[in-house]
Design a protein around this motif. Sequence first.
Motif, short mmCIF file in Angstrom:
data_model
loop_
_atom_site.label_atom_id
_atom_site.label_comp_id
_atom_site.label_asym_id
_atom_site.label_seq_id
_atom_site.Cartn_x
_atom_site.Cartn_y
_atom_site.Cartn_z
N ARG A 120 2.92 5.79 -3.28
CA ARG A 120 4.13 6.92 -3.36
C ARG A 120 3.52 6.56 -4.77
O ARG A 120 3.89 7.48 -5.29
CB ARG A 120 5.63 5.82 -3.03
CG ARG A 120 6.41 7.02 -3.36
CD ARG A 120 7.71 6.31 -2.70
NE ARG A 120 8.15 4.81 -3.17
CZ ARG A 120 8.11 3.53 -2.86
NH1 ARG A 120 8.68 3.89 -1.74
NH2 ARG A 120 8.54 2.59 -2.99
N GLU A 121 4.22 5.36 -5.81
CA GLU A 121 3.50 5.72 -6.79
C GLU A 121 2.68 6.73 -8.12
O GLU A 121 2.88 6.77 -8.33
CB GLU A 121 3.16 4.00 -7.44
CG GLU A 121 5.02 3.66 -7.52
CD GLU A 121 5.83 4.04 -8.70
OE1 GLU A 121 6.22 4.26 -9.35
OE2 GLU A 121 7.25 4.57 -7.14
N LEU A 122 1.14 6.12 -7.04
CA LEU A 122 0.26 7.10 -7.57
C LEU A 122 0.52 8.91 -7.29
O LEU A 122 -0.25 9.52 -7.95
CB LEU A 122 -1.13 6.99 -6.74
CG LEU A 122 -1.82 5.68 -7.26
CD1 LEU A 122 -2.47 4.83 -5.96
CD2 LEU A 122 -1.86 5.36 -8.58
N HIS A 123 1.27 9.41 -6.22
CA HIS A 123 1.23 10.59 -6.02
C HIS A 123 2.63 10.81 -7.23
O HIS A 123 3.57 12.46 -7.04
CB HIS A 123 1.77 10.64 -4.80
CG HIS A 123 0.66 10.75 -3.67
ND1 HIS A 123 -0.15 9.81 -3.21
CD2 HIS A 123 -0.94 11.65 -3.38
CE1 HIS A 123 -1.07 10.03 -2.25
NE2 HIS A 123 -1.11 11.00 -2.71
N ARG A 146 0.40 -1.10 0.00
CA ARG A 146 -0.15 0.07 -0.07
C ARG A 146 0.99 1.21 -0.22
O ARG A 146 1.18 2.60 -0.71
CB ARG A 146 -0.93 -0.22 1.41
CG ARG A 146 -2.00 1.31 1.42
CD ARG A 146 -2.67 1.19 2.47
NE ARG A 146 -2.85 -0.15 2.88
CZ ARG A 146 -3.21 -0.13 4.37
NH1 ARG A 146 -3.45 1.00 4.82
NH2 ARG A 146 -3.18 -1.19 5.08
N VAL A 147 2.01 1.36 0.90
CA VAL A 147 2.68 2.56 0.61
C VAL A 147 3.28 2.84 -0.49
O VAL A 147 3.21 3.60 -0.96
CB VAL A 147 4.00 1.92 2.55
CG1 VAL A 147 5.05 3.10 2.14
CG2 VAL A 147 3.56 2.07 3.42
N ILE A 148 3.25 1.53 -1.23
CA ILE A 148 4.64 1.44 -2.83
C ILE A 148 3.25 2.32 -3.72
O ILE A 148 3.77 2.73 -4.29
CB ILE A 148 4.75 0.21 -2.63
CG1 ILE A 148 6.38 -0.05 -1.77
CG2 ILE A 148 5.43 0.24 -4.50
CD1 ILE A 148 6.33 -1.34 -2.28
N GLY A 189 4.05 12.45 -9.49
CA GLY A 189 3.68 13.70 -10.56
C GLY A 189 3.81 13.66 -12.29
O GLY A 189 3.32 14.32 -13.50
N ASP A 190 4.99 12.06 -12.83
CA ASP A 190 5.37 12.11 -13.65
C ASP A 190 4.42 11.07 -14.85
O ASP A 190 4.82 10.39 -15.83
CB ASP A 190 7.05 11.83 -14.02
CG ASP A 190 7.25 10.51 -13.42
OD1 ASP A 190 6.36 10.13 -12.28
OD2 ASP A 190 7.65 9.95 -13.67
N LEU A 191 3.11 10.56 -13.86
CA LEU A 191 2.18 9.57 -14.39
C LEU A 191 0.99 10.06 -14.97
O LEU A 191 1.01 11.57 -15.48
CB LEU A 191 1.13 9.15 -13.10
CG LEU A 191 1.90 8.45 -12.28
CD1 LEU A 191 1.25 7.64 -11.07
CD2 LEU A 191 3.42 7.49 -12.63
N THR A 192 0.86 9.47 -16.06
CA THR A 192 0.11 10.04 -17.80
C THR A 192 -1.64 9.47 -16.89
O THR A 192 -1.35 8.32 -16.77
CB THR A 192 0.27 9.76 -18.80
OG1 THR A 192 0.34 8.11 -18.77
CG2 THR A 192 1.67 10.87 -18.82
#
Length: 101
Positions: free
Chosen positions: A93-96, A88-90, A98-101
């Motif tokens: 972190r990945e969802l936050h 869940r922590v990982i 900024g470079d996600l499309t």
Amino acid sequence: MKYKNEAEIMRALGIDTWRHLSKEKAVKFAAMMPDMDTEVAMKIVEQFPEFRKFATDAFGAVEKAHEATLADGRHSLDQVYQTLRENRVIFERELHRGDLT
């Protein structure tokens, strides 16, 4: 099969006298008890003053094994929960990022 007399029970255990009732055969005898006529079973057990101690010791060993299994299960479950928390922590972190499309 319902055992109706001592002779049938001894035959099923492969013994000719109760003196030949080994620990292994005593376990088999205990497992057969639900299939015995109650009076016959009680008559046989009365012949063995040590049977009660044996049965108590056997059930104590089963209880200890069961408790150990439960403890191992709790430990495994704790490990699963810890892994899920880490995942869940990982994911958070990945969802936050900024470079996600």
